[in-house]
Design an enzyme around this catalytic site. Sequence first.
Site, PDB file in Angstrom:
ATOM      1  N   ASN A 126    -151.099 -22.219 -76.399  1.00 21.82           N
ATOM      2  CA  ASN A 126    -151.187 -22.325 -74.942  1.00 21.82           C
ATOM      3  C   ASN A 126    -152.663 -22.518 -74.583  1.00 21.82           C
ATOM      4  O   ASN A 126    -153.448 -21.581 -74.678  1.00 21.82           O
ATOM      5  CB  ASN A 126    -150.624 -21.031 -74.332  1.00 21.82           C
ATOM      6  CG  ASN A 126    -150.867 -20.924 -72.836  1.00 21.82           C
ATOM      7  OD1 ASN A 126    -151.225 -21.906 -72.184  1.00 21.82           O
ATOM      8  ND2 ASN A 126    -150.679 -19.736 -72.295  1.00 21.82           N
ATOM      9  N   TRP A 127    -153.004 -23.724 -74.177  1.00 22.43           N
ATOM     10  CA  TRP A 127    -154.412 -24.022 -73.907  1.00 22.43           C
ATOM     11  C   TRP A 127    -154.862 -23.522 -72.541  1.00 22.43           C
ATOM     12  O   TRP A 127    -156.041 -23.585 -72.213  1.00 22.43           O
ATOM     13  CB  TRP A 127    -154.659 -25.531 -74.026  1.00 22.43           C
ATOM     14  CG  TRP A 127    -154.762 -25.995 -75.445  1.00 22.43           C
ATOM     15  CD1 TRP A 127    -154.371 -25.321 -76.568  1.00 22.43           C
ATOM     16  CD2 TRP A 127    -155.328 -27.237 -75.905  1.00 22.43           C
ATOM     17  NE1 TRP A 127    -154.638 -26.059 -77.691  1.00 22.43           N
ATOM     18  CE2 TRP A 127    -155.226 -27.237 -77.323  1.00 22.43           C
ATOM     19  CE3 TRP A 127    -155.888 -28.337 -75.265  1.00 22.43           C
ATOM     20  CZ2 TRP A 127    -155.687 -28.310 -78.093  1.00 22.43           C
ATOM     21  CZ3 TRP A 127    -156.338 -29.397 -76.036  1.00 22.43           C
ATOM     22  CH2 TRP A 127    -156.241 -29.381 -77.441  1.00 22.43           C
ATOM     23  N   LYS A 128    -153.923 -23.088 -71.716  1.00 24.99           N
ATOM     24  CA  LYS A 128    -154.277 -22.612 -70.370  1.00 24.99           C
ATOM     25  C   LYS A 128    -155.119 -23.670 -69.650  1.00 24.99           C
ATOM     26  O   LYS A 128    -154.885 -24.857 -69.847  1.00 24.99           O
ATOM     27  CB  LYS A 128    -154.972 -21.251 -70.457  1.00 24.99           C
ATOM     28  CG  LYS A 128    -154.180 -20.270 -71.327  1.00 24.99           C
ATOM     29  CD  LYS A 128    -154.715 -18.883 -71.340  1.00 24.99           C
ATOM     30  CE  LYS A 128    -153.834 -18.018 -72.228  1.00 24.99           C
ATOM     31  NZ  LYS A 128    -154.241 -16.620 -72.233  1.00 24.99           N
ATOM     32  N   HIS A 178    -145.696 -16.636 -67.678  1.00 25.80           N
ATOM     33  CA  HIS A 178    -146.873 -16.087 -68.356  1.00 25.80           C
ATOM     34  C   HIS A 178    -147.513 -15.036 -67.445  1.00 25.80           C
ATOM     35  O   HIS A 178    -147.509 -15.178 -66.223  1.00 25.80           O
ATOM     36  CB  HIS A 178    -147.866 -17.205 -68.671  1.00 25.80           C
ATOM     37  CG  HIS A 178    -148.972 -16.753 -69.554  1.00 25.80           C
ATOM     38  ND1 HIS A 178    -150.043 -16.025 -69.088  1.00 25.80           N
ATOM     39  CD2 HIS A 178    -149.152 -16.874 -70.896  1.00 25.80           C
ATOM     40  CE1 HIS A 178    -150.836 -15.737 -70.110  1.00 25.80           C
ATOM     41  NE2 HIS A 178    -150.321 -16.246 -71.212  1.00 25.80           N
ATOM     42  N   GLU A 187    -150.414 -14.472 -66.683  1.00 31.31           N
ATOM     43  CA  GLU A 187    -151.445 -15.000 -65.775  1.00 31.31           C
ATOM     44  C   GLU A 187    -150.811 -15.651 -64.554  1.00 31.31           C
ATOM     45  O   GLU A 187    -151.384 -15.633 -63.463  1.00 31.31           O
ATOM     46  CB  GLU A 187    -152.351 -15.985 -66.544  1.00 31.31           C
ATOM     47  CG  GLU A 187    -153.302 -15.227 -67.468  1.00 31.31           C
ATOM     48  CD  GLU A 187    -153.705 -15.980 -68.723  1.00 31.31           C
ATOM     49  OE1 GLU A 187    -153.535 -17.210 -68.784  1.00 31.31           O
ATOM     50  OE2 GLU A 187    -154.200 -15.314 -69.659  1.00 31.31           O
ATOM     51  N   GLU A 235    -145.749 -10.518 -74.744  1.00 37.64           N
ATOM     52  CA  GLU A 235    -147.206 -10.567 -74.689  1.00 37.64           C
ATOM     53  C   GLU A 235    -147.731  -9.381 -73.884  1.00 37.64           C
ATOM     54  O   GLU A 235    -147.743  -9.419 -72.642  1.00 37.64           O
ATOM     55  CB  GLU A 235    -147.672 -11.853 -74.004  1.00 37.64           C
ATOM     56  CG  GLU A 235    -147.248 -13.115 -74.711  1.00 37.64           C
ATOM     57  CD  GLU A 235    -148.161 -14.274 -74.345  1.00 37.64           C
ATOM     58  OE1 GLU A 235    -148.822 -14.781 -75.251  1.00 37.64           O
ATOM     59  OE2 GLU A 235    -148.246 -14.631 -73.169  1.00 37.64           O
ATOM     60  N   GLY A 250    -156.340 -12.213 -74.656  1.00 39.98           N
ATOM     61  CA  GLY A 250    -157.747 -12.599 -74.503  1.00 39.98           C
ATOM     62  C   GLY A 250    -158.734 -11.459 -74.680  1.00 39.98           C
ATOM     63  O   GLY A 250    -159.903 -11.595 -74.343  1.00 39.98           O
ATOM     64  N   SER A 282    -154.026 -12.158 -78.497  1.00 40.13           N
ATOM     65  CA  SER A 282    -155.089 -12.057 -79.507  1.00 40.13           C
ATOM     66  C   SER A 282    -154.627 -12.318 -80.937  1.00 40.13           C
ATOM     67  O   SER A 282    -155.111 -11.695 -81.865  1.00 40.13           O
ATOM     68  CB  SER A 282    -155.793 -10.697 -79.404  1.00 40.13           C
ATOM     69  OG  SER A 282    -156.455 -10.590 -78.156  1.00 40.13           O
TER      70      SER A 282
HETATM   71  P1  PGA Z   1    -154.750 -15.085 -76.400  1.00 36.44           P
HETATM   72  O1  PGA Z   1    -153.683 -15.526 -75.292  1.00 36.44           O
HETATM   73  O2  PGA Z   1    -154.232 -15.560 -77.733  1.00 36.44           O
HETATM   74  O3  PGA Z   1    -156.030 -15.791 -76.001  1.00 36.44           O
HETATM   75  O4  PGA Z   1    -154.867 -13.609 -76.347  1.00 36.44           O
HETATM   76  C1  PGA Z   1    -152.319 -15.452 -75.551  1.00 36.44           C
HETATM   77  C2  PGA Z   1    -151.540 -15.969 -74.371  1.00 36.44           C
HETATM   78  O5  PGA Z   1    -151.908 -15.670 -73.231  1.00 36.44           O
HETATM   79  O6  PGA Z   1    -150.528 -16.669 -74.536  1.00 36.44           O
END
Ligand code: PGA
Length: 253
Positions: free
Chosen positions: A12-14, A100, A102, A170, A176, A215
């Site tokens: 997932n490149w966000k 997600h 976010e 998650e 992150g 992570s």
């Molecule tokens: P991360 O993000 O690997 O940078 O912790 C995971 C995600 O949000 O899907």
Amino acid sequence: MAPKIRPLIAGNWKMNGLKSAGLREARNLAKSMGKVGKAGCEVLLCPPATLLAPMREALKGSRIAIGGQDCHGKAGGAHTGDLSAPMLKDIGCAYVIVGHSERRADHGESSREIRAKAEAVHRAGLRAIICIGETAAERKRGQTLAVVGKQLAASLPKGCTAKNTVVAYEPVWAIGTGLTPTADDVAEVHGAIRARLRRRFRDEGAAMRLLYGGSVKGSNAAELMAVANVNGALVGGASLTAADFWPIVATCI
Ligand code: PGA
């Protein structure tokens, strides 16, 4: 007996990735994949929407699928700035991430909305990756299983099958941050999710893929992928370069 499940490693490149460097990374990943024979897992990249079309071209002939990071719950209409599931299908997506944390935090998306989005993904004939996970405060209060159970019940629509749905656990505090739950903690949550999926969707729930995210990196992927009921990973930061992502993919290829 538990069914054999083919893992999915999803990047997932966000909101990261510009054309030239981003496509170079995707091509490098495809090159590494090309060197191994039959892939033991499915590999997916979810770049920002601006890169979907060029990435599909760049990955032509590879076994890497592309997916969207979000979609609207409706197929079309007056929704400025949004993308629909049929549009993502049109551009060559196989998957769409919905819910997600976010999106839940930054855009106030509720599990009810996420359920509508997942339904839209299913209606378009695509696969939904539905994300759930507790915050640090909820874990501290011992509410992890309750929170995850509630999100699961409310975010997954009726017609979920092992083919059209992937669940990603998650923990918000692990995203992150470089922090990860212990293998035992992941096993506990994934076991609880599997039990709920089985209860609600029977054989389909038993065969549905359950990803861990938060992570994941080359150094911890093998340990996390070996946990019972972990059928792949949803990777953020470590999916942005082929050098970081390939070792994760390689754990199950
Ligand atoms: P991360 O993000 O690997 O940078 O912790 C995971 C995600 O949000 O899907």
